[in-house]
Design an enzyme around this catalytic site. Structure first.
Site, PDB file in Angstrom:
ATOM      1  N   LYS A  10       0.861  -1.271   0.228  1.00 48.84           N
ATOM      2  CA  LYS A  10      -0.001  -0.051   0.122  1.00 48.84           C
ATOM      3  C   LYS A  10       0.978   1.129  -0.041  1.00 48.84           C
ATOM      4  O   LYS A  10       2.026   1.172   0.302  1.00 48.84           O
ATOM      5  CB  LYS A  10      -0.822   0.050   1.194  1.00 48.84           C
ATOM      6  CG  LYS A  10      -0.350   0.010   2.521  1.00 48.84           C
ATOM      7  CD  LYS A  10       0.156   1.299   3.149  1.00 48.84           C
ATOM      8  CE  LYS A  10       0.938   1.437   4.476  1.00 48.84           C
ATOM      9  NZ  LYS A  10       1.802   2.342   4.885  1.00 48.84           N
ATOM     10  N   LEU A  98       5.455   0.567   3.216  1.00 51.56           N
ATOM     11  CA  LEU A  98       4.540   0.006   2.044  1.00 51.56           C
ATOM     12  C   LEU A  98       3.783  -1.056   2.832  1.00 51.56           C
ATOM     13  O   LEU A  98       2.939  -1.619   1.916  1.00 51.56           O
ATOM     14  CB  LEU A  98       5.371  -0.583   0.694  1.00 51.56           C
ATOM     15  CG  LEU A  98       6.150   0.395   0.279  1.00 51.56           C
ATOM     16  CD1 LEU A  98       7.355  -0.185  -0.683  1.00 51.56           C
ATOM     17  CD2 LEU A  98       5.447   1.337  -0.591  1.00 51.56           C
ATOM     18  N   GLY A 100       4.245  -4.253   3.783  1.00 53.09           N
ATOM     19  CA  GLY A 100       4.533  -5.572   3.318  1.00 53.09           C
ATOM     20  C   GLY A 100       3.973  -6.788   4.300  1.00 53.09           C
ATOM     21  O   GLY A 100       3.291  -7.443   4.194  1.00 53.09           O
ATOM     22  N   SER A 103       0.635  -6.797   5.231  1.00 55.15           N
ATOM     23  CA  SER A 103      -0.372  -7.128   4.189  1.00 55.15           C
ATOM     24  C   SER A 103      -0.245  -8.962   4.330  1.00 55.15           C
ATOM     25  O   SER A 103      -1.206  -9.551   4.191  1.00 55.15           O
ATOM     26  CB  SER A 103       0.109  -6.804   2.715  1.00 55.15           C
ATOM     27  OG  SER A 103      -0.330  -7.510   1.721  1.00 55.15           O
ATOM     28  N   ASP A 135      -2.024  -1.397  10.545  1.00 54.97           N
ATOM     29  CA  ASP A 135      -2.394  -1.258   9.418  1.00 54.97           C
ATOM     30  C   ASP A 135      -2.951  -2.721   8.858  1.00 54.97           C
ATOM     31  O   ASP A 135      -3.499  -2.826   7.615  1.00 54.97           O
ATOM     32  CB  ASP A 135      -1.040  -1.228   8.366  1.00 54.97           C
ATOM     33  CG  ASP A 135      -0.646   0.409   8.527  1.00 54.97           C
ATOM     34  OD1 ASP A 135      -1.280   1.313   8.805  1.00 54.97           O
ATOM     35  OD2 ASP A 135       0.585   0.501   7.841  1.00 54.97           O
TER      36      ASP A 135
HETATM   37  O1  C5P Z   1       0.679  -1.113  15.061  1.00 56.93           O
HETATM   38  P1  C5P Z   1       2.372  -1.398  14.639  1.00 56.93           P
HETATM   39  O2  C5P Z   1       2.743  -2.444  15.428  1.00 56.93           O
HETATM   40  O3  C5P Z   1       2.078  -1.138  13.044  1.00 56.93           O
HETATM   41  O4  C5P Z   1       2.907   0.022  15.144  1.00 56.93           O
HETATM   42  C1  C5P Z   1       4.377   0.055  14.946  1.00 56.93           C
HETATM   43  C2  C5P Z   1       4.747   1.231  15.962  1.00 56.93           C
HETATM   44  O5  C5P Z   1       4.363   2.425  15.323  1.00 56.93           O
HETATM   45  C3  C5P Z   1       4.205   1.424  17.291  1.00 56.93           C
HETATM   46  O6  C5P Z   1       4.638   0.707  18.443  1.00 56.93           O
HETATM   47  C4  C5P Z   1       3.894   2.779  17.630  1.00 56.93           C
HETATM   48  O7  C5P Z   1       5.452   3.067  18.127  1.00 56.93           O
HETATM   49  C5  C5P Z   1       3.886   3.506  16.315  1.00 56.93           C
HETATM   50  N1  C5P Z   1       2.472   3.756  15.904  1.00 56.93           N
HETATM   51  C6  C5P Z   1       2.294   4.799  16.574  1.00 56.93           C
HETATM   52  N2  C5P Z   1       0.715   5.108  16.192  1.00 56.93           N
HETATM   53  C7  C5P Z   1       0.050   4.741  15.232  1.00 56.93           C
HETATM   54  C8  C5P Z   1       0.387   3.579  14.646  1.00 56.93           C
HETATM   55  C9  C5P Z   1       1.841   3.201  15.049  1.00 56.93           C
HETATM   56  O8  C5P Z   1       2.773   5.599  17.548  1.00 56.93           O
HETATM   57  N3  C5P Z   1      -1.191   4.934  15.089  1.00 56.93           N
END
Ligand code: C5P
Length: 279
Positions: A10, A98, A100, A103, A135
């Site tokens: 994406k 992206l 990956g 996904s 995501d």
């Molecule tokens: O949710 P995900 O594991 O993809 O997020 C990775 C890191 O990105 C989280 O640990 C957080 O530090 C940050 N993040 C954030 N706010 C979001 C999404 C992600 O601070 N809305």
């Protein structure tokens, strides 16, 4: 039982930060679209769960891999122990903004659900996906969506038609670090604003308006990685690509293509780049 499915990447056509939450995550609004850059997931018969990765990118094979996490979550929720050999053909650059890994996780949940006779409804798939990353729910459906909250709340639209130039500068950014080094940002932006600024011009093919409106607040991060990405944007500008945007937390950069571009300066830089379409 044998299933081969594509797992698309994406881009974020905009990403606005509304503020920082008590749980450490950021409240945001983002517009996402899947593109025709794919990993491929092969599900093959086996007497145990195994993961093999093809492609020259270093990725964990064990419990920290999002595909394995998806398998474990599927087992917890359904009581079905997935015994499959999963082969991942990795084409989407890692740490490039992206999506990956997200996904791969979403498509693993969907594939297991298909292979084991649909024990989970689409609503349950979305709920499980949320536990795997911000995501991941978006990729259960893909196409065009606005995501808000931490990224897990979604409104989908009919996919749009557009072409991009995607540039991956051969280094990766850590999502957590990019967010950690973000200065305080408190935008007042609503779902309706995001629709007006990005979704409407996208659907109506109003490219000049779209290019003017798109922005990514994560470009304001003080991480070294983002600083390097901003240099890439400047270099793209110097070769006539006026408006480019970092995708998600970087490191890749895209530009919406409305006219022919001379790619020889890109080749000279040695960057990975591709012309791609929204899907
Ligand atoms: O949710 P995900 O594991 O993809 O997020 C990775 C890191 O990105 C989280 O640990 C957080 O530090 C940050 N993040 C954030 N706010 C979001 C999404 C992600 O601070 N809305």
């Amino acid at each position: 039982m044998r299933l081969i499915i594509p797992s698309p990447a994406k881009i974020n056509l905009s990403l606005w930060i509304k503020g920082k939450r008590k749980d450490g995550y950021h409240e945001l609004i983002t517009v996402m679209h899947t593109i025709n850059l794919y990993d491929v997931l092969h599900f093959l018969p086996s007497d145990k769960l195994e993961l093999h990765i093809e492609g020259n990118q270093a990725l964990p094979l064990g419990s920290s891999n999002l595909i394995i996490k998806a398998c474990k979550l599927f087992k917890e929720k359904t009581g079905i122990n997935p015994k499959v050999k999963i082969k991942l053909e990795k084409n989407i650059p890692v740490g490039a903004g992206l999506g990956g890994g997200s996904s791969n996780a979403a498509n693993t949940l969907k594939a297991l659900n298909t292979l084991y006779g649909n024990p989970l409804s689409e609503k349950e798939l979305f709920e499980l996906a949320e536990h795997l990353g911000s995501d991941v729910p978006f990729f259960i459906k893909g196409g065009l969506a606005i995501a808000w909250g931490r990224g897990e709340k979604l409104k989908f639209y009919s996919p749009a038609n557009f072409e991009i130039l995607l540039v991956y500068p051969l280094f990766s950014c850590s999502t957590a670090e990019v967010y950690q080094k973000l200065p305080p940002i408190e935008r007042k932006i609503s779902l309706e604003d995001a629709e007006k600024l990005v979704v409407s011009p996208l659907i109506n093919g109003n490219w000049e308006q779209l290019k003017e409106n798109i922005e990514n607040d994560l470009e304001k991060s003080e991480s070294n990685c983002v600083k390097q990405v901003l240099e890439i944007k400047k270099e793209l500008e110097s070769i006539g690509i006026e408006k480019s945007l970092m995708s998600g937390s970087g490191s890749s950069v895209f530009s919406i293509i409305t006219k022919k571009i001379d790619t020889s300066p890109l080749k000279n830089k040695g960057w990975w780049f591709k012309f791609l379409s929204a899907i």
